[in-house]
Design an enzyme around this catalytic site. Structure first.
Site, PDB file in Angstrom:
ATOM      1  CB  ALA A 172      -0.918  -0.051   1.210  1.00  0.00           C
ATOM      2  NE  ARG A 195      -4.929  -9.418   1.418  1.00  0.00           N
ATOM      3  CZ  ARG A 195      -5.793  -8.967   2.323  1.00  0.00           C
ATOM      4  NH1 ARG A 195      -6.142  -9.712   3.348  1.00  0.00           N
ATOM      5  NH2 ARG A 195      -6.288  -7.750   2.216  1.00  0.00           N
ATOM      6  CB  VAL A 242       0.357  -5.815   6.172  1.00  0.00           C
ATOM      7  CG1 VAL A 242       1.064  -6.483   5.008  1.00  0.00           C
ATOM      8  CG2 VAL A 242       0.662  -6.524   7.477  1.00  0.00           C
ATOM      9  CE  LYS A 243      -7.103  -2.243   8.756  1.00  0.00           C
ATOM     10  NZ  LYS A 243      -7.198  -0.792   8.584  1.00  0.00           N
ATOM     11  CB  SER A 278       7.658   8.828  12.109  1.00  0.00           C
ATOM     12  OG  SER A 278       6.873  10.014  12.032  1.00  0.00           O
ATOM     13  CE  LYS A 282       5.432   6.512  13.966  1.00  0.00           C
ATOM     14  NZ  LYS A 282       4.325   5.864  13.398  1.00  0.00           N
ATOM     15  CG  HIS A 303       7.100  10.227  16.691  1.00  0.00           C
ATOM     16  ND1 HIS A 303       5.966  10.195  15.913  1.00  0.00           N
ATOM     17  CD2 HIS A 303       7.920  11.128  16.105  1.00  0.00           C
ATOM     18  CE1 HIS A 303       6.094  11.041  14.897  1.00  0.00           C
ATOM     19  NE2 HIS A 303       7.284  11.617  14.993  1.00  0.00           N
ATOM     20  CG  ASN A 304       2.605   8.157  16.196  1.00  0.00           C
ATOM     21  OD1 ASN A 304       3.758   8.388  15.837  1.00  0.00           O
ATOM     22  ND2 ASN A 304       1.761   7.487  15.448  1.00  0.00           N
ATOM     23  CD  GLU A 362       1.871  12.715  14.551  1.00  0.00           C
ATOM     24  OE1 GLU A 362       2.899  12.047  14.346  1.00  0.00           O
ATOM     25  OE2 GLU A 362       0.776  12.440  14.027  1.00  0.00           O
ATOM     26  CG  HIS A 385      -6.194   3.472  51.993  1.00  0.00           C
ATOM     27  ND1 HIS A 385      -6.258   2.140  51.671  1.00  0.00           N
ATOM     28  CD2 HIS A 385      -7.382   4.015  51.600  1.00  0.00           C
ATOM     29  CE1 HIS A 385      -7.429   1.881  51.089  1.00  0.00           C
ATOM     30  NE2 HIS A 385      -8.128   2.998  51.052  1.00  0.00           N
TER      31      HIS A 385
HETATM   32  P1  NBP Z   1      -2.648  -0.139   5.254  1.00  0.00           P
HETATM   33  O1  NBP Z   1      -2.506   0.005   6.707  1.00  0.00           O
HETATM   34  O2  NBP Z   1      -3.823   0.448   4.592  1.00  0.00           O
HETATM   35  O3  NBP Z   1      -2.586  -1.716   4.889  1.00  0.00           O
HETATM   36  C1  NBP Z   1      -2.774  -2.180   3.580  1.00  0.00           C
HETATM   37  C2  NBP Z   1      -1.842  -3.304   3.277  1.00  0.00           C
HETATM   38  O4  NBP Z   1      -2.051  -4.406   4.180  1.00  0.00           O
HETATM   39  C3  NBP Z   1      -2.076  -3.852   1.883  1.00  0.00           C
HETATM   40  O5  NBP Z   1      -0.835  -4.198   1.334  1.00  0.00           O
HETATM   41  C4  NBP Z   1      -2.929  -5.084   2.160  1.00  0.00           C
HETATM   42  O6  NBP Z   1      -2.863  -6.042   1.135  1.00  0.00           O
HETATM   43  C5  NBP Z   1      -2.263  -5.594   3.400  1.00  0.00           C
HETATM   44  N1  NBP Z   1      -3.039  -6.593   4.141  1.00  0.00           N
HETATM   45  C6  NBP Z   1      -4.179  -6.474   4.862  1.00  0.00           C
HETATM   46 BR1  NBP Z   1      -5.154  -4.947   5.010  1.00  0.00          BR
HETATM   47  N2  NBP Z   1      -4.585  -7.618   5.418  1.00  0.00           N
HETATM   48  C7  NBP Z   1      -3.668  -8.524   5.060  1.00  0.00           C
HETATM   49  C8  NBP Z   1      -3.524  -9.918   5.322  1.00  0.00           C
HETATM   50  N3  NBP Z   1      -4.391 -10.560   6.103  1.00  0.00           N
HETATM   51  N4  NBP Z   1      -2.479 -10.550   4.775  1.00  0.00           N
HETATM   52  C9  NBP Z   1      -1.607  -9.901   3.997  1.00  0.00           C
HETATM   53  N5  NBP Z   1      -1.676  -8.580   3.724  1.00  0.00           N
HETATM   54  C10 NBP Z   1      -2.686  -7.909   4.238  1.00  0.00           C
HETATM   55  O7  NBP Z   1      -1.321   0.372   4.514  1.00  0.00           O
HETATM   56  P2  NBP Z   1      -0.407   1.680   4.777  1.00  0.00           P
HETATM   57  O8  NBP Z   1      -1.240   2.888   4.984  1.00  0.00           O
HETATM   58  O9  NBP Z   1       0.600   1.657   3.697  1.00  0.00           O
HETATM   59  O10 NBP Z   1       0.312   1.362   6.161  1.00  0.00           O
HETATM   60  C11 NBP Z   1       1.126   0.231   6.358  1.00  0.00           C
HETATM   61  C12 NBP Z   1       1.583   0.202   7.794  1.00  0.00           C
HETATM   62  O11 NBP Z   1       2.376   1.347   8.051  1.00  0.00           O
HETATM   63  C13 NBP Z   1       0.446   0.234   8.813  1.00  0.00           C
HETATM   64  O12 NBP Z   1       0.765  -0.567   9.909  1.00  0.00           O
HETATM   65  C14 NBP Z   1       0.383   1.678   9.208  1.00  0.00           C
HETATM   66  O13 NBP Z   1      -0.173   1.847  10.504  1.00  0.00           O
HETATM   67  C15 NBP Z   1       1.854   2.048   9.163  1.00  0.00           C
HETATM   68  N6  NBP Z   1       2.120   3.472   8.982  1.00  0.00           N
HETATM   69  C16 NBP Z   1       1.386   4.216   8.124  1.00  0.00           C
HETATM   70  C17 NBP Z   1       1.679   5.556   7.927  1.00  0.00           C
HETATM   71  C18 NBP Z   1       0.881   6.381   6.957  1.00  0.00           C
HETATM   72  O14 NBP Z   1       1.133   7.597   6.892  1.00  0.00           O
HETATM   73  N7  NBP Z   1      -0.033   5.811   6.202  1.00  0.00           N
HETATM   74  C19 NBP Z   1       2.739   6.126   8.614  1.00  0.00           C
HETATM   75  C20 NBP Z   1       3.500   5.350   9.454  1.00  0.00           C
HETATM   76  C21 NBP Z   1       3.187   4.022   9.637  1.00  0.00           C
HETATM   77  P3  NBP Z   1      -3.934  -6.003  -0.068  1.00  0.00           P
HETATM   78  O15 NBP Z   1      -3.403  -5.021  -1.064  1.00  0.00           O
HETATM   79  O16 NBP Z   1      -3.916  -7.405  -0.590  1.00  0.00           O
HETATM   80  O17 NBP Z   1      -5.249  -5.600   0.509  1.00  0.00           O
END
Ligand code: NBP
Length: 477
Positions: A11, A33, A74-75, A128, A183, A186-187, A190, A453
């Site tokens: 993603a 996936r 991944v999520k 981050s 992390k 950090h958040n 934030e 107490h």
């Molecule tokens: P998402 O958090 O939206 O996750 C989507 C990804 O997870 C896709 O690749 C999806 O595959 C995969 N996925 C899921 Br949902 N269920 C799955 C499963 N059961 N098996 C395998 N793959 C699975 O993506 P993101 O926004 O890029 O964030 C990724 C991570 O980074 C998260 O933990 C997020 O909290 C963290 N993060 C995000 C940010 C930000 O700014 N967005 C910043 C810092 C950290 P699919 O394509 O097949 O559905």
């Protein structure tokens, strides 16, 4: 083909992180996936470097040189466990799974322990900087074994943000969950930073009577001084943005209900468990939650408030200067609280986190990046066992110099009925730390009265109880 690193989960974050590795000369195996995303990545960005597209988990693992380094993006939550269940059986001792998602550190500790039994290094890693950071250089907070960091560290240093002095924004935070804990805090910080900025805006708008565009200019000026930071910079951008559809300031057409994903809440929950007062971060989380209670707010609209008198032009400018002081002082308190929580977590879990190094890697790439963090690093460099940031001489002097204006701003806010939970909580924390005596003595008396107490005395060792229901004599407990 053998790739030096693999990224699964393509993603926004995973895709950009994979491109970042490739742009820095690493051969990167990519997997998702849903395989269409893998193909799309290579089609669109294949020219940026060396990618190996893998359709299946087996292909992905086979594409990696040993020891394998497998980044999972991944999520967070169950999807991370699902991916681990899928890949772990295909790995061999010495291989590394690097979880770059926003995992809860307790999950990271559990996963690290489970995989360690299999000889696999599980490296819970905070990342981050959002999608832009993932592509151009994030701030990276890895935990896990020192052994894994020996080979992984130099790769992360390459793709990380660089601070103004050129040093990479990555450090080995400590074993198992240390990176995700850092992390998380950090958040939390934030959240507090954003809340304080929002309160400053609210005061400038309501008490000083400035328009959003004027406030944007004030923030731009502040951004050339000690408040210089990414969040102040983007605040000015958001405030000066005009909605195309209505011609109104963008901030006036957005619903005033703030959302959250959970890392700020975790920071507060864990702080409660550790007994660390992170009141500024807690108020920031509560302020978002309060904003979302539309029914409650609707039902309360007719409650009485003060009659507000707008300030004249000269007074408004002077008030803006005072708000800058209040914001800066409150920010010092937020960081004091956040670093206290990291210290407490480090003590609780035996992580031995270097607080100065944490401040240093937040100087670039991440959302709270700021000139200010150099000062924090210097404070911990000067004294690693600093009991609190407020015991650093420089910060103590600055906050002391700001306190009159800080109090004046809160007087104005109170008189004009502007909610400032962040500024207020920060000042209460400051005053509580300063106090020679706290009313906690009375609390102890009450606890002893209704629950036996017991209490300790100021003049003698030991615990005591007063026979409140009897002759009120004191007995040793
Ligand atoms: P998402 O958090 O939206 O996750 C989507 C990804 O997870 C896709 O690749 C999806 O595959 C995969 N996925 C899921 Br949902 N269920 C799955 C499963 N059961 N098996 C395998 N793959 C699975 O993506 P993101 O926004 O890029 O964030 C990724 C991570 O980074 C998260 O933990 C997020 O909290 C963290 N993060 C995000 C940010 C930000 O700014 N967005 C910043 C810092 C950290 P699919 O394509 O097949 O559905």
């Amino acid at each position: 083909t053998s790739a030096q690193i693999g990224v699964t989960g393509l993603a926004v974050m995973g895709r950009n992180l994979a491109r970042n590795f490739a742009r820095n000369g690493f051969a990167v195996a990519v997997h998702n996936r849903t395989a269409a995303k893998t193909r799309a990545l290579v089609e669109e960005f294949g020219h940026e470097g060396s990618f190996v597209a893998a359709e299946s988990a087996e292909e992905f693992v086979a594409a990696l040189e040993r020891p394998r380094r497998l980044v999972v993006m991944v999520k967070a939550g169950e999807p991370t466990d699902a991916v681990i269940r899928e890949f772990a059986p295909l790995l061999e001792p010495g291989d590394m799974i690097i979880d770059g998602g926003n995992a809860h550190f307790a999950d990271t500790r559990r996963r690290e322990q489970e995989l360690r039994e299999q000889g696999i290094h599980f490296v819970g890693t905070g990342v981050s900087g959002g999608e832009e950071g993932a592509l151009n250089g994030p701030s990276i907070m890895p935990g896990g074994s020192a052994e894994s960091y020996a080979t992984l560290g130099p790769m992360l240093e390459k793709i990380s943000a660089k601070a103004a002095d050129g040093s990479p924004c990555v450090t080995h935070c400590g074993p198992d969950g240390a990176g995700h804990f850092v992390k998380m805090v950090h958040n939390g910080i934030e959240y507090a930073d954003m809340q304080l900025i929002a309160e400053a805006y609210h005061l400038l708008r309501t008490v000083a009577g400035y328009e959003p565009a004027q406030i944007a200019d004030i923030f731009r000026t502040w951004n050339t001084g000690r408040l210089d930071s990414y969040l102040i910079e983007i605040t000015a951008e958001v405030l000066s943005h005009v909605d195309a559809a209505t011609g109104k300031p963008f901030v006036d057409v957005v619903q005033d209900q703030a959302e959250q994903k959970g890392t700020g809440r975790w920071t507060v929950q864990i702080a409660l468990d550790l007994g660390v007062p992170v009141s500024g971060i807690a108020e920031a989380v509560f302020a978002r939650s309060l904003s979302g209670h539309s029914e409650l707010r609707e039902a309360s609209r007719d409650l009485a408030g003060p009659k507000a008198a707008a300030l004249g032009e000269t007074e408004a400018a002077a008030f803006a200067d005072q708000v800058e002081q209040a914001l800066y002082a409150s920010k010092i308190v937020s960081y004091t609280q956040g670093f206290h929580e990291i210290q407490a977590g480090s003590d609780e879990y035996g992580w031995n986190i270097d607080l100065g190094a944490v401040a240093a890697i937040w100087r670039g790439g991440c959302i709270i990046r700021a000139a200010f963090l150099d000062r924090i690093r210097a404070a911990y460099d000067a004294r690693a066992d600093l009991p609190s940031l407020l015991s650093d001489k420089g910060f103590a002097e600055e906050i002391g110099a700001a306190q009159d204006d800080w109090r004046a701003v809160l007087v104005a806010a109170t008189q004009q009925g502007v909610p400032t939970p962040g500024f207020s909580a920060a000042l209460a924390y400051y005053d509580a730390l300063r106090a020679e005596r706290l009313p906690a003595a009375l609390t102890q008396g009450q606890r002893d009265y209704f629950g036996a107490h017991t209490y300790r005395r100021t003049d003698r060792e030991g615990s005591f109880h007063t026979l409140w229901g009897g002759d009120r004599s004191e007995v040793p407990a």
